[in-house]
Motif scaffolding. Structure first.
Motif, PDB file in Angstrom:
ATOM      1  N   TYR A 123      -0.090   4.241   1.115  1.00 51.41           N
ATOM      2  CA  TYR A 123      -0.731   4.989   2.093  1.00 51.41           C
ATOM      3  C   TYR A 123      -0.592   4.619   3.545  1.00 51.41           C
ATOM      4  O   TYR A 123      -0.858   3.455   3.796  1.00 51.41           O
ATOM      5  CB  TYR A 123      -1.942   5.442   1.953  1.00 51.41           C
ATOM      6  N   TYR A 154       3.115  11.804   7.333  1.00 45.82           N
ATOM      7  CA  TYR A 154       3.279  12.643   6.104  1.00 45.82           C
ATOM      8  C   TYR A 154       4.439  12.900   5.474  1.00 45.82           C
ATOM      9  O   TYR A 154       4.922  12.595   4.238  1.00 45.82           O
ATOM     10  CB  TYR A 154       2.172  13.793   5.849  1.00 45.82           C
ATOM     11  N   SER A 175       0.798  -1.079   0.050  1.00 48.15           N
ATOM     12  CA  SER A 175      -0.057   0.083   0.001  1.00 48.15           C
ATOM     13  C   SER A 175       0.758   1.191   0.146  1.00 48.15           C
ATOM     14  O   SER A 175       1.826   1.367   0.803  1.00 48.15           O
ATOM     15  CB  SER A 175      -0.963   0.160   1.358  1.00 48.15           C
ATOM     16  N   GLN A 225       3.467  10.463   1.782  1.00 51.15           N
ATOM     17  CA  GLN A 225       2.299  10.196   1.139  1.00 51.15           C
ATOM     18  C   GLN A 225       1.182  10.823   2.018  1.00 51.15           C
ATOM     19  O   GLN A 225       1.497  10.685   3.296  1.00 51.15           O
ATOM     20  CB  GLN A 225       2.219   8.630   0.807  1.00 51.15           C
ATOM     21  N   PRO A 226      -0.082  10.944   1.542  1.00 52.10           N
ATOM     22  CA  PRO A 226      -1.215  11.426   2.612  1.00 52.10           C
ATOM     23  C   PRO A 226      -1.501  10.119   3.383  1.00 52.10           C
ATOM     24  O   PRO A 226      -1.238   8.989   3.080  1.00 52.10           O
ATOM     25  CB  PRO A 226      -2.219  11.608   1.817  1.00 52.10           C
ATOM     26  N   VAL A 227      -2.027  10.456   4.575  1.00 57.02           N
ATOM     27  CA  VAL A 227      -2.245   9.351   5.573  1.00 57.02           C
ATOM     28  C   VAL A 227      -3.745   9.156   5.689  1.00 57.02           C
ATOM     29  O   VAL A 227      -4.528   9.751   5.711  1.00 57.02           O
ATOM     30  CB  VAL A 227      -1.594  10.144   7.036  1.00 57.02           C
ATOM     31  N   VAL A 228      -3.938   7.741   5.829  1.00 53.17           N
ATOM     32  CA  VAL A 228      -5.252   7.159   6.446  1.00 53.17           C
ATOM     33  C   VAL A 228      -5.184   7.389   7.827  1.00 53.17           C
ATOM     34  O   VAL A 228      -4.453   6.718   8.642  1.00 53.17           O
ATOM     35  CB  VAL A 228      -5.712   5.804   5.717  1.00 53.17           C
ATOM     36  N   LYS A 240      -5.500  10.988   3.489  1.00 48.03           N
ATOM     37  CA  LYS A 240      -6.273  10.397   2.357  1.00 48.03           C
ATOM     38  C   LYS A 240      -7.340  10.004   2.554  1.00 48.03           C
ATOM     39  O   LYS A 240      -8.335   9.988   1.637  1.00 48.03           O
ATOM     40  CB  LYS A 240      -5.327   9.098   1.909  1.00 48.03           C
ATOM     41  N   GLU A 288      -2.826  16.303   3.590  1.00 56.88           N
ATOM     42  CA  GLU A 288      -2.022  15.179   4.108  1.00 56.88           C
ATOM     43  C   GLU A 288      -2.809  14.049   4.522  1.00 56.88           C
ATOM     44  O   GLU A 288      -2.271  13.092   5.190  1.00 56.88           O
ATOM     45  CB  GLU A 288      -1.337  15.886   5.223  1.00 56.88           C
ATOM     46  N   TYR A 318       6.773   9.408   5.198  1.00 58.94           N
ATOM     47  CA  TYR A 318       6.326   8.448   4.007  1.00 58.94           C
ATOM     48  C   TYR A 318       6.081   9.179   2.776  1.00 58.94           C
ATOM     49  O   TYR A 318       6.028   8.471   1.918  1.00 58.94           O
ATOM     50  CB  TYR A 318       4.962   7.795   4.352  1.00 58.94           C
TER      51      TYR A 318
END
Length: 298
Positions: free
Chosen positions: A31, A104, A29, A109-112, A138, A136, A107
């Motif tokens: 995210y 954020y 993944s 990447q935007p965060v769940v 997801k 930031e 990684y």
């Protein structure tokens, strides 16, 4: 287990927030996932060392998962005590933004963000107050999150009106914090001010900040929320009653997201409650699997 576990601490103000990092053996993944626990509990609602819990499940299926302990709880330092003060506003204005931005940046990447119970309320408040955080994030996933407890009955009068709204503040004055573990009120203790800050919202007072009056309800109306999925449990009769969960989603505008009621009538293996929706062994064959698939399609 198909993941590794280790701890790290994030310095915020004059305290440190513990993060249990669950690292997949085979990442699958883009995210990262941040997990936020509710009141009188800690991040172990999401994991243990034997590989149980939603956090472990997602890590085993390829997600980088960070389970956070709020200030004073779990392995965060210092512990809730007479000498440590921490408010709900600090959580909203300092801790949640710091946690999201930390992951954020780590990684890229935007965060769940996954929230249980009261964490869904403070998460919504934080994102509404600081909309610059929204790029930031997801997706948002909540379990049994409500702001107001409107349901009536004996359990409400005992556990909320008497214990939470009256006994708990008395204990805070006596001990300097809420000794929830000692009094068998919950899985972890609470800083006194944080406990006191929750009472008005639970009673149904306006969705404004008890410290400075910031209007969270108005701010939520201007938010374009990310993708979201909200779970309620059919047998959750008090702390996250489906009626109160839906009212919270409507109040914030999160009702535009997906909503699922977890019960046998709805096709699930169990009639889940406020805790078992995250801890029951059947959850990994039930809604955990559905959530994994949804997250991987984001």
């Amino acid at each position: 287990m198909r993941h590794h576990q280790q701890s790290e601490w994030l310095a915020v103000a004059d305290y440190q927030l513990h993060l249990r990092q669950l690292t997949p053996v085979q990442p699958d993944s883009a995210y990262p996932v941040l997990m936020l626990h509710g009141a009188i509990e800690n991040s172990r609602i999401f994991y243990n060392e034997k590989g149980r819990g939603l956090g472990c499940f997602l890590a085993d299926h390829g997600f980088y998962v960070s389970c956070a302990d709020f200030a004073g709880r779990g392995l965060s330092q210092p512990k809730a005590g007479r000498g440590f003060s921490h408010s709900q506003q600090q959580l909203i204005c300092q801790d949640i933004p710091s946690l999201i931005s930390h992951l954020y940046q780590q990684y890229q990447q935007p965060v769940v963000v996954v929230a249980h119970s009261w964490a869904g309320v403070v998460l919504a408040a934080s994102l509404a107050r600081f909309p610059q955080l929204l790029p930031e994030v997801k997706a948002i996933v909540t379990f049994g999150s409500k702001r107001v407890i409107s349901v009536r009955g004996f359990k409400k009068r005992l556990h909320i009106d008497l214990v939470w709204n009256r006994l708990a503040p008395l204990l805070c004055r006596l001990y300097g914090y809420l000794p929830a573990k000692q009094w068998r009120l919950g899985a972890d203790n609470e800083p006194a001010q944080y406990l006191l800050d929750t009472i008005g919202w639970i009673r149904g007072e306006t969705f404004t900040d008890p410290t400075d009056g910031f209007d969270y309800a108005a701010a939520c109306a201007d938010v374009s929320w990310p993708a979201s999925w909200h779970f309620a449990a059919i047998d959750d009769q008090l702390l996250g009653h489906p009626v109160d969960v839906q009212a919270f989603l409507t109040e914030t505008g999160l009702n535009l997201g997906r909503y699922t009621l977890l019960g046998k009538t709805q096709g699930y293996l169990q009639d889940y409650d406020h805790i078992s929706m995250l801890t029951h062994p059947d959850a990994s064959r039930d809604h955990f699997t559905e959530l994994e698939a949804w997250l991987k399609q984001l």
